[in-house]
Design a protein around this motif. Structure first.
Motif, PDB file in Angstrom:
ATOM      1  N   ALA A 106     -26.965   1.033  -5.098  1.00 12.56           N
ATOM      2  CA  ALA A 106     -27.535   2.362  -5.316  1.00 12.56           C
ATOM      3  C   ALA A 106     -28.085   2.924  -4.006  1.00 12.56           C
ATOM      4  O   ALA A 106     -28.852   2.263  -3.313  1.00 12.56           O
ATOM      5  CB  ALA A 106     -28.639   2.298  -6.369  1.00 12.56           C
ATOM      6  N   GLN A 107     -27.658   4.131  -3.671  1.00 14.70           N
ATOM      7  CA  GLN A 107     -28.091   4.785  -2.444  1.00 14.70           C
ATOM      8  C   GLN A 107     -29.097   5.884  -2.783  1.00 14.70           C
ATOM      9  O   GLN A 107     -28.884   6.656  -3.724  1.00 14.70           O
ATOM     10  CB  GLN A 107     -26.888   5.399  -1.714  1.00 14.70           C
ATOM     11  CG  GLN A 107     -25.792   4.409  -1.360  1.00 14.70           C
ATOM     12  CD  GLN A 107     -26.175   3.511  -0.210  1.00 14.70           C
ATOM     13  OE1 GLN A 107     -27.082   3.830   0.573  1.00 14.70           O
ATOM     14  NE2 GLN A 107     -25.498   2.382  -0.093  1.00 14.70           N
ATOM     15  N   ILE A 205     -21.034   5.948  -4.728  1.00 15.17           N
ATOM     16  CA  ILE A 205     -22.044   5.849  -5.784  1.00 15.17           C
ATOM     17  C   ILE A 205     -21.644   4.712  -6.716  1.00 15.17           C
ATOM     18  O   ILE A 205     -20.509   4.228  -6.698  1.00 15.17           O
ATOM     19  CB  ILE A 205     -22.176   7.170  -6.561  1.00 15.17           C
ATOM     20  CG1 ILE A 205     -20.886   7.472  -7.352  1.00 15.17           C
ATOM     21  CG2 ILE A 205     -22.506   8.311  -5.624  1.00 15.17           C
ATOM     22  CD1 ILE A 205     -20.996   8.674  -8.267  1.00 15.17           C
ATOM     23  N   GLN A 206     -22.559   4.266  -7.545  1.00 19.99           N
ATOM     24  CA  GLN A 206     -22.255   3.228  -8.523  1.00 19.99           C
ATOM     25  C   GLN A 206     -21.419   3.812  -9.657  1.00 19.99           C
ATOM     26  O   GLN A 206     -21.597   4.965 -10.037  1.00 19.99           O
ATOM     27  CB  GLN A 206     -23.557   2.638  -9.080  1.00 19.99           C
ATOM     28  CG  GLN A 206     -24.353   1.850  -8.061  1.00 19.99           C
ATOM     29  CD  GLN A 206     -25.670   1.347  -8.631  1.00 19.99           C
ATOM     30  OE1 GLN A 206     -26.438   2.116  -9.198  1.00 19.99           O
ATOM     31  NE2 GLN A 206     -25.924   0.060  -8.483  1.00 19.99           N
ATOM     32  N   LYS A 209     -22.552   6.525 -12.594  1.00 21.04           N
ATOM     33  CA  LYS A 209     -23.841   7.080 -12.171  1.00 21.04           C
ATOM     34  C   LYS A 209     -23.640   8.396 -11.416  1.00 21.04           C
ATOM     35  O   LYS A 209     -23.882   8.481 -10.208  1.00 21.04           O
ATOM     36  CB  LYS A 209     -24.580   6.079 -11.268  1.00 21.04           C
ATOM     37  CG  LYS A 209     -24.850   4.724 -11.899  1.00 21.04           C
ATOM     38  CD  LYS A 209     -25.937   4.787 -12.941  1.00 21.04           C
ATOM     39  CE  LYS A 209     -26.283   3.397 -13.468  1.00 21.04           C
ATOM     40  NZ  LYS A 209     -27.330   3.434 -14.491  1.00 21.04           N
ATOM     41  N   GLN A 212     -26.160   9.987  -8.883  1.00 14.93           N
ATOM     42  CA  GLN A 212     -26.274   9.571  -7.491  1.00 14.93           C
ATOM     43  C   GLN A 212     -25.480  10.489  -6.564  1.00 14.93           C
ATOM     44  O   GLN A 212     -25.586  10.367  -5.348  1.00 14.93           O
ATOM     45  CB  GLN A 212     -25.799   8.119  -7.348  1.00 14.93           C
ATOM     46  CG  GLN A 212     -26.672   7.119  -8.090  1.00 14.93           C
ATOM     47  CD  GLN A 212     -26.171   5.695  -7.974  1.00 14.93           C
ATOM     48  OE1 GLN A 212     -25.224   5.401  -7.258  1.00 14.93           O
ATOM     49  NE2 GLN A 212     -26.811   4.785  -8.701  1.00 14.93           N
TER      50      GLN A 212
END
Length: 280
Positions: A106-107, A205-206, A209, A212
């Protein structure tokens, strides 16, 4: 494989080798050597006919669906036998599997208030009035909220994504980072190699998600409400022309509360002027 070994053993016996030594040499049993050849199509004709009858009614049915239908109709064939015949008939098509993704970390959704630091890419789908589907590739500068490109076509593979980035490279330069999801066009070797050659970091991104990638998703919402849902399109050329006009209005006239009620183009000019004043 057993048939090939049996033929090899028979050839060795023909050259004068004993059956025992020939079978040991090719690694088959003597019972397999002496067992008469039987055409599986004749031996399993009943299974073949039952499978063909089910596939005639349901051509896309898989093995277990066919086997269940056969059992329901009273056929008592063993599932191993049915599967062997199923494979010999060439019906066991390879199952499509998704490409295994590396673990995405996760960023934080951090933005630097300067142009060309990080861009975000995403795809959208819609249809013409005749029902033909098309896609759009949206490119947004997260620092200034500018829409840099809206590419429209029925298909947008990785090569097309790279071409759009090459055009933006001439018009505007390139960013340090690209924020993208895990779509097949965005994880392809074509794009990753291009980014590596241009020293651009891909920030994935994940899976599942979209928050994100919130800036381009927010843009997509406006693009959907104000453009895609607002008009009926007759052809792709009309979509491309109208998208270009809408992009200009979005960047130069449409104000953004997050930018102090300035359009993105005016906000970028303000940032550039501030940078020049600091340099002087």
């Amino acid at each position: 494989m057993t048939v090939a070994k049996k033929d090899c053993a028979q050839s060795l016996v023909g050259f004068g080798l004993s059956v025992l030594k020939a079978c040991k040499f090719v690694n088959i049993s003597r019972s397999s050597y002496y067992r008469p050849e039987v055409d599986w199509r004749q031996k399993d004709a009943a299974v073949i006919n039952a499978l063909n009858a089910e596939l005639k009614k349901s051509p896309r049915a898989g093995f277990w669906k066919c086997f269940g239908r056969m059992r329901y109709k009273g056929h008592r064939f063993n599932h191993k036998r049915v599967y062997r015949v199923y494979c010999q008939m060439g019906l066991n098509l390879k199952r499509r599997t998704k490409r295994a993704l590396p673990k995405r970390i996760a960023q934080p959704l951090e933005v630097q208030a300067k142009p060309n630091h990080q861009w975000a890419l995403d795809f959208m789908h819609d249809g013409l009035y005749c029902g033909k589907r098309f896609r759009t590739l949206n490119v947004v500068d997260e620092g200034t909220r500018e829409c840099l490109a809206i590419e429209v076509d029925t298909s947008l593979p990785a090569e097309r994504v790279v071409r759009v980035l090459e055009q933006l490279k001439i018009q505007r330069g390139l960013p340090k980072q690209l924020r993208v999801d895990n779509g097949p066009e965005l994880i392809s070797a074509r794009l990753t190699d291009w980014c590596e050659a241009h020293h651009i970091k891909l920030v994935y991104i994940q899976p599942g998600k979209p928050q994100q990638n919130g800036f381009v998703e927010r843009f997509n919402g406006s693009f959907r409400r104000e453009f895609l849902d607002a008009y009926l399109f007759d052809n792709l050329e009309q979509v491309q022309d109208m998208a270009w006009v809408w992009l200009l209005d979005y960047n130069e006239e449409r104000t953004h509360e997050s930018l102090g009620n300035l359009p993105p183009a005016a906000y970028r000019a303000k940032l550039e002027n501030s940078t020049l004043e600091l340099c002087h």
